[in-house]
Write an enzyme that holds these catalytic residues in place. Structure first.
Site, PDB file in Angstrom:
ATOM      1  N   GLU A 105       0.826  -1.225   0.000  1.00 28.36           N
ATOM      2  CA  GLU A 105       0.000   0.000   0.000  1.00 28.36           C
ATOM      3  C   GLU A 105       0.855   1.268   0.000  1.00 28.36           C
ATOM      4  O   GLU A 105       0.624   2.192   0.792  1.00 28.36           O
ATOM      5  CB  GLU A 105      -0.943   0.007   1.206  1.00 28.36           C
ATOM      6  CG  GLU A 105      -1.936  -1.124   1.165  1.00 28.36           C
ATOM      7  CD  GLU A 105      -3.068  -1.021   2.179  1.00 28.36           C
ATOM      8  OE1 GLU A 105      -2.986  -0.192   3.099  1.00 28.36           O
ATOM      9  OE2 GLU A 105      -4.039  -1.768   2.031  1.00 28.36           O
ATOM     10  N   GLU A 139      -5.320  -8.435  -0.523  1.00 29.11           N
ATOM     11  CA  GLU A 139      -6.095  -8.166   0.700  1.00 29.11           C
ATOM     12  C   GLU A 139      -7.524  -7.895   0.277  1.00 29.11           C
ATOM     13  O   GLU A 139      -7.777  -6.949  -0.473  1.00 29.11           O
ATOM     14  CB  GLU A 139      -5.563  -6.943   1.463  1.00 29.11           C
ATOM     15  CG  GLU A 139      -4.256  -7.169   2.174  1.00 29.11           C
ATOM     16  CD  GLU A 139      -3.830  -5.981   3.044  1.00 29.11           C
ATOM     17  OE1 GLU A 139      -4.708  -5.263   3.581  1.00 29.11           O
ATOM     18  OE2 GLU A 139      -2.608  -5.781   3.161  1.00 29.11           O
TER      19      GLU A 139
HETATM   20  O1  AHR Z   1      -5.237  -5.993   6.932  1.00 32.77           O
HETATM   21  C1  AHR Z   1      -5.170  -4.862   7.738  1.00 32.77           C
HETATM   22  C2  AHR Z   1      -4.445  -3.709   7.069  1.00 32.77           C
HETATM   23  O2  AHR Z   1      -5.222  -3.243   6.007  1.00 32.77           O
HETATM   24  C3  AHR Z   1      -3.121  -4.021   6.429  1.00 32.77           C
HETATM   25  O3  AHR Z   1      -2.078  -3.951   7.341  1.00 32.77           O
HETATM   26  C4  AHR Z   1      -2.979  -2.955   5.399  1.00 32.77           C
HETATM   27  O4  AHR Z   1      -2.221  -3.374   4.301  1.00 32.77           O
HETATM   28  C5  AHR Z   1      -4.416  -2.608   5.037  1.00 32.77           C
HETATM   29  O5  AHR Z   1      -4.630  -1.255   5.071  1.00 32.77           O
END
Ligand code: AHR
Length: 527
Positions: free
Chosen positions: A194, A316
């Site tokens: 990110e 994610e």
């Molecule tokens: O999964 C929780 C968080 O969400 C992670 O650390 C990050 O990559 C995202 O913003």
């Protein structure tokens, strides 16, 4: 009364002629209409040093439930039953201030560090080698993220050397000294996490990120030529961000060095509007299509044969909106989301999206694995499977082979403009089908996954094979519960997979009624 009969006849004739006569819906399966091969790696999860995911989740040496490595045996069983194909590690936001050397070597020499992403202390008692032992134990492919925040490109290269080089250079020998004679051979590496997010430690603009990622990629590949590299795509969908510009820049600048672009999405139901919420996987589908277009453009501009295709890694995705206030975000019990049935239906929707876009989505990781926005939840001596565990388990067990391009006819609805989660973008979806479906085909076996988004109504559906006939019996698995808000808990899992009575099928069609607020997987043969 005189006109009643003709009127009725006209209505009946119109109804008979309507495409859905006698049924609420129709799904046509054509085994010749294919989308692409479903990658096994879309059934991945994510392990971050955050809250009780690692410590008190998978690793709890003091627990009576722990094995000789300190791994929770009940957690390992639940992970194995989930058929987790790929485990991303060690973050997440965490990785952008993580130095992997802190987490290797004798335990009594490892130093605790302040962990700034989630404002806590990292003991470093669990690191690279503990994680590798864990994934080997549960039969999962590892996927590492390197630190592109506070880390250097050299540090990333040295981690690859430590993990993948058999012998010779210093870090390969260091691994051997730490008791790991054989290299770990980690194939999947992402270039940061990110990095477009202002919250990320060491956040960069697109130009700086691409320069750093390119040089890291060069050093990492020179060290271990076969590795697959994943670039950090957009994660910032806040109103003043420009995720498309970030993705376009990353693809244009890194197209010759990366194999995947990573995307992240979290959705929720903060306004408690079921139908809006049920449409959120379509936001993931829209974003997939947009990035697919960008990838195609880059591939077209790349010289023919310059390199292999680039794919999307949704590394994610999940529902995350309750445990998101600042107090809950931090500390030992961070992000402990407690899921209900509607969340499980949204997860099934995400998985349908990944299968429907199997030509371009080749990696997906539900974030995360244990306790932290996770399908598995533990206390000191117990474990329960959250509602979202069950659709993921059904997909990873059954949905393999070729993704089929289904034709679905059913009623649809429009949403209002709504927030897809907290601090996220808004969307408005039109023509959301009440039935959300995907299918795979392999060796004569077809598997159909259907979410019935109707809250109150069953949907009676004619299922038609366009090529070949159904044969024998279809197995039926259903994830459902008494109410969309039903949750699981310790000692009580009312939302789970139930195997229903098989259905006998013959010929080119059969009818099935999908219950309200349900996810159903049908598996049988076409010949
Ligand atoms: O999964 C929780 C968080 O969400 C992670 O650390 C990050 O990559 C995202 O913003």
């Amino acid at each position: 009364m005189k006109n009643a009969r003709p009127a009725l006849a006209v209505m009946l004739a119109a109804w008979m002629a309507s495409p859905l006569a006698g049924q609420d819906a129709r799904i046509k399966i054509d085994v010749d209409r294919t989308i692409g091969e479903v990658s096994d790696l879309i059934y991945g999860n994510f392990v971050e040093h955050l809250g009780r995911c690692v410590y008190g989740g998978i690793y709890d040496p003091g627990s009576p439930m722990a094995d000789e490595n300190g791994f929770r045996k009940d957690v390992m069983e639940a992970v194995k039953d989930l058929n987790v194909t790929l485990a991303r590690y060690p973050g997440g936001n965490f990785v952008s201030n993580y130095h992997w050397l802190d987490g290797v070597g004798p335990w009594d020499e490892r130093v605790p560090r302040l962990e700034l992403a989630w404002s806590t202390m990292e003991s470093n008692q669990f690191g690279t080698n503990e994680f590798m032992k864990f994934v080997r134990e549960v039969g999962t492919e590892p996927y590492f993220a390197v630190n592109m925040g506070t880390g250097t490109i050299e540090e990333a290269q040295r981690w690859v050397e430590y993990c993948n080089v058999a012998e010779g250079p210093y870090y390969a020998e260091l691994r051997k000294k730490h008791g790991f004679e054989e290299p770990h051979n980690i194939q999947y590496w992402s270039l940061g996490n990110e990095m477009d997010g202002f919250w990320q430690i060491g956040h960069l603009n697109a130009e700086d990120y691409c320069k750093k990622a390119r040089e890291a990629a060069k050093m990492m590949r020179l060290t271990s030529p076969g590795i697959k590299l994943i670039a950090a795509g957009s994660s910032n969908y806040r109103p003043n961000a420009d995720p498309n510009a970030w993705n376009a820049a990353v693809l244009a600048e890194l197209r010759d060095v990366v194999d995947y672009i990573a995307l992240h999405i979290y959705v929720g139901n903060p306004d408690n509007n079921y139908y809006n919420y049920m449409s959120t996987p379509l936001v993931c589908e829209d974003r997939t299509q947009i990035v697919k277009g960008m990838i195609l453009k880059e591939m077209e501009q790349a010289e023919r044969g310059e390199r292999d295709p680039i794919y999307i890694a949704w590394d994610e995705y999940n529902v995350w909106y309750r445990a998101r206030t600042s107090a809950d975000m931090m500390g030992n019990r961070a992000l402990e989301e407690h899921y209900n049935l509607e969340d499980a239906l949204v997860i099934a929707g995400f998985l349908n999206v990944f299968v429907r876009n199997a030509d371009v989505v080749k990696i997906a990781n539900m974030a995360q694995l244990v306790n932290v926005i996770a399908p598995i939840f533990t206390s000191e001596d117990e474990l329960f499977r959250q509602t979202i565990y069950f659709p993921l388990q059904l997909f990873s067990e059954h949905m393999h082979g070729t993704s089929l391009d289904l034709h679905v006819e059913c009623e649809t609805y429009d949403t209002e403009q709504f927030f897809i989660g907290l601090a996220e973008s808004t969307t408005r979806q039109e023509d959301v089908p009440y039935l959300d479906a995907s299918a795979t085909y392999r060796d004569g076996e077809v598997v159909l996954c259907v979410v019935n988004r109707q809250m109150e109504e069953p949907v009676t559906t004619e299922i038609i094979s366009q090529e070949g006939s159904f044969k024998g019996e279809f197995r039926v698995y259903e994830v459902n519960g008494p109410d969309i808000k039903t949750m699981n808990d310790f000692g009580s899992e009312p939302v789970k997979t139930v195997q229903k009575e098989n259905i006998r099928v013959r010929g080119d069609r059969f009818t099935y009624t999908f219950p309200p607020h349900s996810f159903t997987l049908l598996k049988g043969t076409i010949e």
